[in-house]
Design a protein around this motif. Structure first.
Motif, PDB file in Angstrom:
ATOM      1  N   ASN A 243      -8.948   0.866   0.798  1.00 26.20           N
ATOM      2  CA  ASN A 243      -8.238   1.673   1.788  1.00 26.20           C
ATOM      3  C   ASN A 243      -9.221   2.389   2.709  1.00 26.20           C
ATOM      4  O   ASN A 243      -9.890   3.338   2.294  1.00 26.20           O
ATOM      5  CB  ASN A 243      -7.338   2.680   1.070  1.00 26.20           C
TER       6      ASN A 243
ATOM      7  N   TRP B 103      -0.933   8.225   3.361  1.00 21.96           N
ATOM      8  CA  TRP B 103      -1.564   6.904   3.449  1.00 21.96           C
ATOM      9  C   TRP B 103      -2.824   6.754   2.608  1.00 21.96           C
ATOM     10  O   TRP B 103      -3.561   5.788   2.762  1.00 21.96           O
ATOM     11  CB  TRP B 103      -1.886   6.555   4.910  1.00 21.96           C
ATOM     12  N   GLN B 104      -3.084   7.682   1.715  1.00 19.52           N
ATOM     13  CA  GLN B 104      -4.271   7.586   0.864  1.00 19.52           C
ATOM     14  C   GLN B 104      -4.073   8.442  -0.374  1.00 19.52           C
ATOM     15  O   GLN B 104      -3.106   9.195  -0.472  1.00 19.52           O
ATOM     16  CB  GLN B 104      -5.527   7.985   1.629  1.00 19.52           C
ATOM     17  N   SER B 105      -4.968   8.309  -1.331  1.00 19.37           N
ATOM     18  CA  SER B 105      -4.689   8.793  -2.686  1.00 19.37           C
ATOM     19  C   SER B 105      -4.959  10.273  -2.917  1.00 19.37           C
ATOM     20  O   SER B 105      -4.691  10.767  -4.012  1.00 19.37           O
ATOM     21  CB  SER B 105      -5.506   7.976  -3.698  1.00 19.37           C
TER      22      SER B 105
ATOM     23  N   TYR C  78      -4.694   3.905  -5.785  1.00 16.36           N
ATOM     24  CA  TYR C  78      -3.294   3.493  -5.647  1.00 16.36           C
ATOM     25  C   TYR C  78      -2.334   4.657  -5.899  1.00 16.36           C
ATOM     26  O   TYR C  78      -1.127   4.500  -5.874  1.00 16.36           O
ATOM     27  CB  TYR C  78      -3.049   2.370  -6.658  1.00 16.36           C
TER      28      TYR C  78
ATOM     29  N   ASN D  40       5.760  10.132   3.451  1.00 10.85           N
ATOM     30  CA  ASN D  40       4.761   9.644   2.494  1.00 10.85           C
ATOM     31  C   ASN D  40       3.784  10.768   2.154  1.00 10.85           C
ATOM     32  O   ASN D  40       3.962  11.910   2.576  1.00 10.85           O
ATOM     33  CB  ASN D  40       4.026   8.412   3.041  1.00 10.85           C
TER      34      ASN D  40
ATOM     35  N   GLU E 100       4.750   8.290  -4.284  1.00 10.44           N
ATOM     36  CA  GLU E 100       5.903   8.097  -3.407  1.00 10.44           C
ATOM     37  C   GLU E 100       7.113   7.600  -4.199  1.00 10.44           C
ATOM     38  O   GLU E 100       8.246   8.037  -3.965  1.00 10.44           O
ATOM     39  CB  GLU E 100       5.547   7.112  -2.293  1.00 10.44           C
ATOM     40  N   TYR E 101       6.881   6.711  -5.156  1.00 10.02           N
ATOM     41  CA  TYR E 101       8.005   6.230  -5.970  1.00 10.02           C
ATOM     42  C   TYR E 101       8.534   7.335  -6.877  1.00 10.02           C
ATOM     43  O   TYR E 101       9.755   7.527  -6.991  1.00 10.02           O
ATOM     44  CB  TYR E 101       7.585   5.027  -6.811  1.00 10.02           C
TER      45      TYR E 101
ATOM     46  N   HIS F 291      -1.178   7.237  -4.279  1.00  7.57           N
ATOM     47  CA  HIS F 291      -0.142   7.653  -3.326  1.00  7.57           C
ATOM     48  C   HIS F 291       1.090   6.756  -3.403  1.00  7.57           C
ATOM     49  O   HIS F 291       2.210   7.231  -3.209  1.00  7.57           O
ATOM     50  CB  HIS F 291      -0.695   7.693  -1.903  1.00  7.57           C
ATOM     51  N   HIS F 292       0.914   5.481  -3.714  1.00 12.85           N
ATOM     52  CA  HIS F 292       2.067   4.599  -3.852  1.00 12.85           C
ATOM     53  C   HIS F 292       2.914   5.005  -5.060  1.00 12.85           C
ATOM     54  O   HIS F 292       4.145   5.045  -4.992  1.00 12.85           O
ATOM     55  CB  HIS F 292       1.608   3.151  -3.993  1.00 12.85           C
TER      56      HIS F 292
END
Length: 291
Positions: free
Chosen positions: A216, A170-172, A76, A167, A82-83, A78-79
């Motif tokens: 993913n 799309w992956q970690s 998780y 981003n 991004e934040y 990469h999410h």
């Protein structure tokens, strides 16, 4: 300014050592560089081993911590990244994507990184052999080579590159994303964004648990992926966006018309369509004027 972005988990993670990382920054940052670096760190809300705010307050450079649920753990990342990117200081021109088991090893690296003036660049101590994978980068045997061609990388990325790409791939694994993106940029446009700097960090822990089962199918590690080959098409779209921004500039103001831009617009579609395109444009302007 440089934003150092990473996620940390102390609980059940013997490699985690934020104290060592921050102490090494304190040891190697010059006094005039301390206001040119910030640290943004994400912790899990179930991590009862995370340091208190008083621990971070003792350091003479900005440190901000964020706490929320663990989610899918390492898969998780990469999410969270991004934040954290959206929370950085607006003056930040570069992001250093690292982990809590790295440490800094020498002085002056901040000033050396900030001396690079390009809007789009990737900075690190290793210049991988990007060109050698052109035309073959989607083949499995080539993937297994280029995905680890940079070693234990903690990449520095220009903030503008992340803004345009939107981003972290799309992956970690941000390093494998950057390598894939770099190969695509060279394969399609013969552009290389990598810049080298003398080594300024080392990794104190292991390679982590990146190959554990993941939801993913676009994740790319040293042993597997990307299972969803659409990932490569998305990379090509990112590369195209980068080239367009490099060609036309990143200023959000309206791009002025020039003779070259006019003829490029005219030739963008078959000439037989030009009369209908002109009529549609005129009709659009008339309708706008009448509303």
């Amino acid at each position: 300014m440089i934003s150092v972005i990473f996620c940390s988990r102390v609980k059940e993670n013997p490699d985690s050592n934020v104290r060592r990382l921050l102490d090494s920054a304190l040891a190697h940052l010059r006094a005039d560089e301390r206001d040119k670096v910030e640290f943004l760190i994400k912790y899990d809300d179930d991590d009862d081993g995370r340091p208190p705010d008083s621990f971070f307050a003792r350091y003479p450079f900005p440190i901000r911590t964020f706490v929320w649920s663990r989610g899918e753990g390492r898969h998780y990342l990469h999410h969270a990244q991004e934040y954290l990117f959206t929370q950085r200081d607006p003056r930040s021109r570069f992001c250093l994507m690292t982990a809590d088991d790295f440490l800094f090893t020498r002085p002056n690296f901040v000033s050396e990184i900030l001396s690079h003036r390009e809007e789009f660049c990737i900075i690190g101590p290793v210049r991988p052999p990007i060109e050698s994978f052109a035309g073959i980068y989607e083949k499995e045997e080539a993937i297994r080579q280029w995905v680890v061609a940079f070693g234990p990388l903690s990449p520095v990325i220009s903030s503008r590159l992340i803004e345009v790409c939107q981003n972290f791939g799309w992956q970690s694994n941000v390093d494998s994303w950057l390598m894939g993106l770099s190969i695509v940029l060279y394969d399609l446009y013969k552009v290389v964004l990598w810049r080298t700097v003398r080594p300024f960090y080392q990794r104190g822990g292991g390679w982590g648990m990146g190959d554990t089962p993941s939801y993913n199918n676009m994740e790319l590690t040293g042993l597997k992926g990307a299972q969803n080959k659409y990932w490569f098409e998305l990379l090509r779209r990112q590369a195209r966006n980068l080239i367009l921004n490099m060609e036309f500039g990143t200023d959000l103001d309206k791009v002025p018309w020039t003779a070259g831009r006019f003829w490029k617009k005219v030739r963008a579609q078959p000439m037989r369509r030009l009369p209908s395109r002109v009529c549609r444009k005129i009709w659009k302007q008339v309708r706008l004027a009448l509303t």
